[in-house]
Design a protein around this motif. Sequence first.
Motif, PDB file in Angstrom:
ATOM      1  N   UNK A 123       0.903  -1.264   0.068  1.00  0.00           N
ATOM      2  CA  UNK A 123      -0.053   0.080  -0.018  1.00  0.00           C
ATOM      3  C   UNK A 123       0.852   1.282  -0.045  1.00  0.00           C
ATOM      4  N   UNK A 124       2.206   1.050  -0.188  1.00  0.00           N
ATOM      5  CA  UNK A 124       3.090   2.217  -0.317  1.00  0.00           C
ATOM      6  C   UNK A 124       2.813   3.041  -1.798  1.00  0.00           C
ATOM      7  N   UNK A 125       2.001   2.502  -2.630  1.00  0.00           N
ATOM      8  CA  UNK A 125       1.436   2.950  -3.711  1.00  0.00           C
ATOM      9  C   UNK A 125       0.543   4.061  -3.597  1.00  0.00           C
ATOM     10  N   UNK A 126      -0.449   3.818  -2.339  1.00  0.00           N
ATOM     11  CA  UNK A 126      -1.225   4.680  -2.068  1.00  0.00           C
ATOM     12  C   UNK A 126      -0.470   6.195  -1.355  1.00  0.00           C
ATOM     13  N   UNK A 127       0.459   6.107  -0.634  1.00  0.00           N
ATOM     14  CA  UNK A 127       1.191   6.994  -0.113  1.00  0.00           C
ATOM     15  C   UNK A 127       1.850   7.926  -1.151  1.00  0.00           C
ATOM     16  N   UNK A 128       2.434   7.163  -2.317  1.00  0.00           N
ATOM     17  CA  UNK A 128       2.932   8.010  -3.398  1.00  0.00           C
ATOM     18  C   UNK A 128       1.618   8.927  -4.031  1.00  0.00           C
ATOM     19  N   UNK A 129       0.480   8.192  -4.274  1.00  0.00           N
ATOM     20  CA  UNK A 129      -0.487   8.935  -4.851  1.00  0.00           C
ATOM     21  C   UNK A 129      -1.064  10.020  -3.709  1.00  0.00           C
ATOM     22  N   UNK A 130      -1.048   9.921  -2.515  1.00  0.00           N
ATOM     23  CA  UNK A 130      -1.351  11.038  -1.759  1.00  0.00           C
ATOM     24  C   UNK A 130      -0.252  11.972  -1.578  1.00  0.00           C
ATOM     25  N   UNK A 131       0.827  11.693  -1.580  1.00  0.00           N
ATOM     26  CA  UNK A 131       1.830  12.914  -1.559  1.00  0.00           C
ATOM     27  C   UNK A 131       1.902  13.774  -2.756  1.00  0.00           C
ATOM     28  N   UNK A 132       1.502  12.967  -3.956  1.00  0.00           N
ATOM     29  CA  UNK A 132       1.438  13.992  -5.345  1.00  0.00           C
ATOM     30  C   UNK A 132       0.201  14.692  -5.154  1.00  0.00           C
ATOM     31  N   UNK A 133      -0.732  14.433  -4.320  1.00  0.00           N
ATOM     32  CA  UNK A 133      -1.932  15.145  -4.435  1.00  0.00           C
ATOM     33  C   UNK A 133      -2.148  15.912  -3.257  1.00  0.00           C
ATOM     34  N   UNK A 134      -1.141  16.019  -2.455  1.00  0.00           N
ATOM     35  CA  UNK A 134      -1.317  16.905  -0.930  1.00  0.00           C
ATOM     36  C   UNK A 134       0.062  17.529  -0.559  1.00  0.00           C
ATOM     37  N   UNK A 135       0.095  18.492  -0.329  1.00  0.00           N
ATOM     38  CA  UNK A 135       1.246  19.208   0.460  1.00  0.00           C
ATOM     39  C   UNK A 135       1.454  18.925   1.724  1.00  0.00           C
ATOM     40  N   UNK A 136       2.890  18.888   2.295  1.00  0.00           N
ATOM     41  CA  UNK A 136       2.905  18.814   3.812  1.00  0.00           C
ATOM     42  C   UNK A 136       2.290  19.736   4.313  1.00  0.00           C
ATOM     43  N   UNK A 137       2.042  19.796   5.906  1.00  0.00           N
ATOM     44  CA  UNK A 137       2.366  18.454   6.430  1.00  0.00           C
ATOM     45  C   UNK A 137       1.316  17.314   6.194  1.00  0.00           C
ATOM     46  N   UNK A 138       1.885  16.151   6.152  1.00  0.00           N
ATOM     47  CA  UNK A 138       1.126  14.764   5.829  1.00  0.00           C
ATOM     48  C   UNK A 138       1.246  13.912   6.957  1.00  0.00           C
ATOM     49  N   UNK A 139       0.035  13.380   7.350  1.00  0.00           N
ATOM     50  CA  UNK A 139       0.150  12.430   8.278  1.00  0.00           C
ATOM     51  C   UNK A 139      -1.051  11.466   8.106  1.00  0.00           C
ATOM     52  N   UNK A 140      -0.685  10.301   7.470  1.00  0.00           N
ATOM     53  CA  UNK A 140      -1.964   9.413   6.934  1.00  0.00           C
ATOM     54  C   UNK A 140      -1.530   7.952   7.187  1.00  0.00           C
ATOM     55  N   UNK A 141      -2.641   6.925   7.160  1.00  0.00           N
ATOM     56  CA  UNK A 141      -2.342   5.562   7.231  1.00  0.00           C
ATOM     57  C   UNK A 141      -3.135   5.032   6.012  1.00  0.00           C
ATOM     58  N   UNK A 142      -2.515   4.026   5.353  1.00  0.00           N
ATOM     59  CA  UNK A 142      -3.134   3.449   4.108  1.00  0.00           C
ATOM     60  C   UNK A 142      -3.423   1.913   4.220  1.00  0.00           C
ATOM     61  N   UNK A 143      -4.473   1.605   4.763  1.00  0.00           N
ATOM     62  CA  UNK A 143      -4.972   0.069   4.875  1.00  0.00           C
ATOM     63  C   UNK A 143      -5.605  -0.415   3.517  1.00  0.00           C
ATOM     64  N   UNK A 144      -5.097  -1.524   3.223  1.00  0.00           N
ATOM     65  CA  UNK A 144      -5.641  -2.273   2.177  1.00  0.00           C
ATOM     66  C   UNK A 144      -5.075  -3.673   1.629  1.00  0.00           C
ATOM     67  N   UNK A 145      -5.876  -4.184   0.698  1.00  0.00           N
ATOM     68  CA  UNK A 145      -5.483  -5.496   0.166  1.00  0.00           C
ATOM     69  C   UNK A 145      -4.299  -5.560  -0.781  1.00  0.00           C
ATOM     70  N   UNK A 146      -3.409  -6.384  -0.851  1.00  0.00           N
ATOM     71  CA  UNK A 146      -2.249  -6.350  -1.563  1.00  0.00           C
ATOM     72  C   UNK A 146      -2.115  -7.975  -2.071  1.00  0.00           C
ATOM     73  N   UNK A 147      -1.034  -7.885  -3.005  1.00  0.00           N
ATOM     74  CA  UNK A 147      -0.977  -9.231  -3.841  1.00  0.00           C
ATOM     75  C   UNK A 147       0.399  -9.476  -4.040  1.00  0.00           C
ATOM     76  N   UNK A 148       0.645 -10.891  -3.861  1.00  0.00           N
ATOM     77  CA  UNK A 148       2.056 -11.181  -4.248  1.00  0.00           C
ATOM     78  C   UNK A 148       2.134 -12.699  -4.704  1.00  0.00           C
ATOM     79  N   UNK A 149       2.699 -12.779  -5.725  1.00  0.00           N
ATOM     80  CA  UNK A 149       2.801 -14.237  -6.314  1.00  0.00           C
ATOM     81  C   UNK A 149       3.709 -15.352  -5.468  1.00  0.00           C
ATOM     82  N   UNK A 150       3.049 -15.731  -4.326  1.00  0.00           N
ATOM     83  CA  UNK A 150       3.726 -16.441  -3.450  1.00  0.00           C
ATOM     84  C   UNK A 150       2.989 -17.877  -3.267  1.00  0.00           C
TER      85      UNK A 150
END
Length: 339
Positions: A168-195
């Motif tokens: 869910x680090x990808x969500x943080x990238x999108x959030x930083x692109x759309x918001x200016x500091x100060x930033x304080x956020x958490x990003x819960x979500x489902x992720x997928x790995x070929x394991x």
Amino acid sequence: MTDKIKEYIAEAEAFTTANKEELEAFRIKFLGKKGILNDFFAEFKNVPNDQKKEFGQVINNLKKAAESKVAQIQEAIESKEEAKGVYGDLTRPGEPFAVGSRHPISIVKNQIVDIFSTIGFNVSEGPEIEDDWHNFTALNLPEYHPARDMQDTFFIQTNPDVLLRTHTSSVQVRYMEENKPPIRTISPGRVFRNEAISARSHCIFHQIEGLYIDKDVSFADLKQTLLYFTKEMFGKSKIRLRPSYFPFTEPSAEIDIYWGLKTETDYRITKGTGWLEIGGCGMVDPNVLTNCGIDPVKYNGFAFGMGVERIAMLLYGIGDIRMFYENDVRFLEQFKSSI
């Protein structure tokens, strides 16, 4: 007079209906305040003394016949209505409804969100189908970077630029692109790995990642934030940060909590050390800030991440991660009393 009453008795005994209104009319006619019986009782005083006994018995017979007929027909009508459906009579005692239960993943995720929301973190979400930029490149993982091999990725069809997000680090990238500091956020979500799926790992799981960007943020701020979380979530007041490596943070560390060695289970899950790893963290790499349009000279920050399934397994003593996805009602019903 007695013969007249006997005629009414015969009429009452012969009466039949399946209609409530007709039954009520019959009851009023015979048993109402202005009904036939009241008229006969009023006439009783005018009856000669030698006929009063017979007259009284006949009146009582009429009363019994009318009351019996009303009760009999009323019972038949109610039985017929009940047979049509138990929900027809709203005066019937209510049947209890089965209470549903929350999934343990949802319970733990909500608890984590509540804990961080008390110290100012908001919740951000993003798409599960991502592009290479937000999932890798912006996070200091350019093409052919060896660290990409750390995460076995599901790609969409044959397009190497479209994939299922691996964190869910990808969500943080999108959030930083759309918001200016100060930033304080958490990003819960489902992720997928070929394991490979086993008792300890799955190709689908859930993460919660946190991000704090501001001026003069230190590693001590990161440690205090994590210490607050572990106290609230686990009741543990002792943590340690072990040096590690993540492409998007520098320096980086693994988060361990001291679980203790009070039981055999403690020995098993901590491998006899008493320490248990719950996630990773570090100071955000300046390259990541630059990629997201934030000046790394003016701002810095920290990030952390942890698996929701791992925390749920610890809290509830669940030994197999696959149980979260099998939808076994016997398993899920254990969490009815949870908030």
